[in-house]
Design a protein around this motif. Structure first.
Motif, mmCIF file in Angstrom:
data_model
loop_
_atom_site.group_PDB
_atom_site.id
_atom_site.type_symbol
_atom_site.label_atom_id
_atom_site.label_comp_id
_atom_site.label_asym_id
_atom_site.label_seq_id
_atom_site.Cartn_x
_atom_site.Cartn_y
_atom_site.Cartn_z
ATOM 1 N N PRO A 1 6.966 0.066 -13.338
ATOM 2 C CA PRO A 1 7.128 0.881 -12.129
ATOM 3 C C PRO A 1 5.968 0.707 -11.147
ATOM 4 C CG PRO A 1 7.746 2.142 -14.075
ATOM 5 C CD PRO A 1 7.126 0.863 -14.574
ATOM 6 N N ASP A 2 4.744 0.601 -11.663
ATOM 7 C CA ASP A 2 3.591 0.389 -10.778
ATOM 8 C C ASP A 2 3.696 -0.949 -10.057
ATOM 9 O OD1 ASP A 2 2.391 2.816 -11.428
ATOM 10 O OD2 ASP A 2 1.208 1.953 -13.066
ATOM 11 N N GLY A 3 4.139 -1.981 -10.785
ATOM 12 C CA GLY A 3 4.280 -3.300 -10.169
ATOM 13 C C GLY A 3 5.315 -3.314 -9.065
ATOM 14 N N LEU A 4 6.456 -2.674 -9.321
ATOM 15 C CA LEU A 4 7.512 -2.645 -8.311
ATOM 16 C C LEU A 4 7.061 -1.845 -7.086
ATOM 17 C CD1 LEU A 4 10.331 -3.284 -7.324
ATOM 18 C CD2 LEU A 4 11.203 -1.382 -8.720
ATOM 19 N N ALA A 5 6.378 -0.734 -7.319
ATOM 20 C CA ALA A 5 5.897 0.069 -6.199
ATOM 21 C C ALA A 5 4.902 -0.714 -5.345
ATOM 22 C CB ALA A 5 5.243 1.352 -6.720
ATOM 23 N N TYR A 6 4.021 -1.466 -5.991
ATOM 24 C CA TYR A 6 3.043 -2.259 -5.231
ATOM 25 C C TYR A 6 3.739 -3.360 -4.440
ATOM 26 C CZ TYR A 6 -0.811 -5.392 -4.148
ATOM 27 O OH TYR A 6 -1.701 -6.206 -3.486
ATOM 28 N N LEU A 7 4.676 -4.053 -5.062
ATOM 29 C CA LEU A 7 5.397 -5.116 -4.369
ATOM 30 C C LEU A 7 6.099 -4.571 -3.129
ATOM 31 C CD1 LEU A 7 6.342 -8.107 -4.375
ATOM 32 C CD2 LEU A 7 8.258 -7.393 -5.822
ATOM 33 N N ARG A 8 6.701 -3.403 -3.263
ATOM 34 C CA ARG A 8 7.408 -2.793 -2.139
ATOM 35 C C ARG A 8 6.458 -2.326 -1.035
ATOM 36 N NH1 ARG A 8 12.441 -1.140 -2.220
ATOM 37 N NH2 ARG A 8 11.912 0.744 -1.027
ATOM 38 N N SER A 9 5.187 -2.140 -1.376
ATOM 39 C CA SER A 9 4.232 -1.665 -0.371
ATOM 40 C C SER A 9 3.717 -2.772 0.543
ATOM 41 C CB SER A 9 3.029 -1.010 -1.070
ATOM 42 O OG SER A 9 2.161 -1.998 -1.654
ATOM 43 N N LEU A 10 3.972 -4.023 0.196
ATOM 44 C CA LEU A 10 3.427 -5.140 0.966
ATOM 45 C C LEU A 10 4.212 -5.304 2.269
ATOM 46 C CD1 LEU A 10 2.921 -7.657 -1.978
ATOM 47 C CD2 LEU A 10 1.198 -6.205 -0.888
ATOM 48 N N PRO A 11 3.535 -5.419 3.393
ATOM 49 C CA PRO A 11 4.223 -5.455 4.691
ATOM 50 C C PRO A 11 5.068 -6.704 4.920
ATOM 51 C CG PRO A 11 1.885 -5.900 4.967
ATOM 52 C CD PRO A 11 2.066 -5.458 3.544
#
Length: 251
Positions: free
Chosen positions: A115-125
């Motif tokens: 979940p942390d990995g997916l959240a970080y990936l989604r945060s990238l502009p």
């Protein structure tokens, strides 16, 4: 003495040449690779390699893929997948699971870090948040399934390699979850009994557990697409489309 120096020099030359070749292979086509650290939801530090193709910009975000290794491995073991995905226009986050590589321990914590990995990936502009795929090998499959459980509307498709839905570490697969799923399972996989309840890996298509995942009452035919309950389940869910712009996308 001269012979020893000659061998040492040859060894150094081979190391440098091998490193240069690896660098050129990884970065061919303008791919940028970043060693990243980010904070998880519980304050833990997560580690990953981020592969960014030149087409990915904040103005024209590219599709993203969360790629995760198996047990007692690290982010580098996803290089083969990550490099090829990036060459085809995908931004790839190759994650170190919790307790692996440079990610904080303990292992198995926080959904393996999925979940942390997916959240970080989604945060990238420069990542298209509506166009994200998940890919995991063995325990990495359970990692991306944990991400899909925590964020069921935040991914588009998934590929599991040598992995499974259901016990011991994932939610049971159904005709509606996870969506757009492909399974790659070799005929000599070692954990077929644990993962799919069949003694021989080559009999995985006869697994009732697999039937439930694909919403069918009989053997699943490799390479055939199935549509159940409004959800599409098919082999090869992550692919390059026929978009005339040449941009990659997820099915």
């Amino acid at each position: 003495m001269r012979g020893r120096w000659t061998l040492a020099i040859v060894g150094v030359v081979l190391i440098v040449a091998g490193g240069l070749l690896a660098h050129l292979t990884q970065t061919a086509g303008g791919i940028r690779i970043e060693d990243v650290r980010f904070k998880g939801a519980k304050g833990n530090t997560m580690s990953a390699l981020l592969y960014v193709p030149p087409n990915a910009t904040p103005q024209i975000p590219a599709p993203g893929i969360l790629a995760v290794h198996g047990y007692i491995n690290s982010r580098e073991t996803q290089d083969g997948f990550a490099i090829e995905f990036a060459r085809r226009g995908y931004v790839v986050l190759a994650l170190d699971q919790t307790g692996h590589g440079y990610s904080d321990p303990p292992s198995f914590a926080n959904g393996f870090g999925g979940p942390d990995g997916l959240a970080y990936l989604r945060s990238l502009p420069f990542v298209d948040k509506e166009n994200i795929g998940l890919e995991g090998h063995s325990m990495g499959g359970w990692t991306v399934l944990a991400a899909a459980t925590a964020m069921p509307n935040d991914y588009k498709s998934m590929v599991l390699e040598g992995s499974s839905t259901g016990k011991p570490f994932a939610a049971e697969g159904t005709a509606s979850w996870p969506r757009n799923t492909a399974l790659v399972f070799a005929q000599y996989e070692e954990f077929s009994t644990l993962m799919w309840g069949v003694d021989l890996a080559r009999d995985v298509t006869k697994s009732p557990k697999l039937w439930a995942l694909f919403g069918t009452q009989g053997a699943v035919a490799p390479g055939k697409g199935l549509r159940r309950s409004g959800q599409r389940h098919r082999a090869g869910a992550v692919h390059l489309g026929d978009d005339p712009s040449g941009r990659a996308h997820l099915a």
